[in-house]
Design a protein around this motif. Structure first.
Motif, PDB file in Angstrom:
ATOM      1  N   VAL A 196       1.296  -1.155   0.101  1.00  0.00           N
ATOM      2  CA  VAL A 196      -0.133   0.199   0.074  1.00  0.00           C
ATOM      3  C   VAL A 196       0.806   1.441   0.113  1.00  0.00           C
ATOM      4  N   PHE A 197       0.271   2.496  -0.520  1.00  0.00           N
ATOM      5  CA  PHE A 197       1.106   3.556  -1.235  1.00  0.00           C
ATOM      6  C   PHE A 197      -0.341   4.654  -0.602  1.00  0.00           C
ATOM      7  N   SER A 198       0.774   5.896  -0.579  1.00  0.00           N
ATOM      8  CA  SER A 198      -0.243   6.754  -0.438  1.00  0.00           C
ATOM      9  C   SER A 198      -1.687   7.081  -1.237  1.00  0.00           C
ATOM     10  N   THR A 199      -1.001   7.097  -2.027  1.00  0.00           N
ATOM     11  CA  THR A 199      -2.531   7.082  -3.486  1.00  0.00           C
ATOM     12  C   THR A 199      -3.730   5.795  -4.581  1.00  0.00           C
ATOM     13  N   GLY A 200      -2.643   4.659  -3.352  1.00  0.00           N
ATOM     14  CA  GLY A 200      -3.226   3.330  -3.870  1.00  0.00           C
ATOM     15  C   GLY A 200      -2.501   2.075  -3.780  1.00  0.00           C
ATOM     16  N   PHE A 201      -2.800   1.168  -4.013  1.00  0.00           N
ATOM     17  CA  PHE A 201      -2.241  -0.502  -3.380  1.00  0.00           C
ATOM     18  C   PHE A 201      -1.670  -0.742  -4.717  1.00  0.00           C
ATOM     19  N   ARG A 202      -0.851  -1.922  -4.920  1.00  0.00           N
ATOM     20  CA  ARG A 202       0.099  -3.255  -5.813  1.00  0.00           C
ATOM     21  C   ARG A 202      -1.063  -4.454  -4.666  1.00  0.00           C
TER      22      ARG A 202
END
Length: 222
Positions: free
Chosen positions: A58-64
């Motif tokens: 998870v990143f600040s703008t979305g997830f992978r």
């Protein structure tokens, strides 16, 4: 419904700001270290095949996440056993029937939806809706690990993964996970350094090619 945003003959090309926002929506921030959400889920299985999700970052703008595809035995009679051809949507020039392809979708609690059937022939520079993008991956005749990027982060409530793969005995199904671990992990993503402009500082778009002043080729394609 997604439509191409390529500028027509009477439209202005996208601004650097639009291109920057589009790049941020298409992939994970390059200046962040993600946090793990600790989510794995089996989406569907038969006696001979299984599909699940794992490695949710998870990143600040979305997830992978990684879509894990496993077969008990190879299928050389099926597209020569080339399993990666059937996962995702990046196969230019190859027409694969829908019933043979693995179709993946995602839906948020607020009703936002996206799938691997999105039309990406032209970038949607002003599209702020839910998006899922195929990224790196690969595999063999019995296994595929394919990464997908999802943006933006989910709201409070369930996140539903939708899978359909009739060719391998998997009718349309839904798997629900709680968005809380994803949203919590977003707060643990670490910014490594200030963000840099992708288009203006690193990959500035090239100038358009010269065109004749008159005739068919004087107008840009749209």
């Amino acid at each position: 419904m997604h439509t191409s945003s390529r500028p027509g003959p009477d439209e202005e090309p996208p601004t650097p700001e639009q291109l920057e926002r589009w790049h941020q929506r298409m992939s994970a921030p390059e200046n962040e270290l993600p946090a793990g959400a600790g989510i794995t889920a089996l989406l569907a299985r038969t006696d001979d095949a299984a599909v699940g999700i794992t490695l949710v970052e998870v990143f600040s703008t979305g997830f992978r996440f990684t879509l894990a595809v496993r077969l008990r035995r190879s299928r050389p009679d099926f597209y020569g056993g080339h399993l990666p051809m059937l996962v995702g949507n990046r196969h230019p020039g190859i027409e694969i029937p829908l019933g043979d392809r693995l179709l993946l979708g995602i839906e948020y609690a607020d009703g936002a939806r996206a799938s691997t059937l999105q039309d990406w022939r032209g970038p949607a520079f002003d599209d702020d809706g839910l998006q899922i993008h195929q990224q790196g991956g690969g595999g063999s005749d019995r296994t595929v690990d394919q990464d997908f990027w999802v943006s933006p982060l989910p709201p409070e409530g369930p996140v539903t993964f939708v899978l359909s793969w009739p060719a391998f005995g998997m009718p349309e199904s839904r798997t629900v996970v709680d968005s809380a671990p994803i949203r919590e992990a977003a707060g643990r993503a670490q910014e490594l350094w200030p963000p840099q402009s992708y288009w203006e500082e690193t990959h500035e778009p090239p100038p358009p090619p010269p065109r004749p002043e008159t005739g068919w080729f004087s107008y840009p394609e749209g």
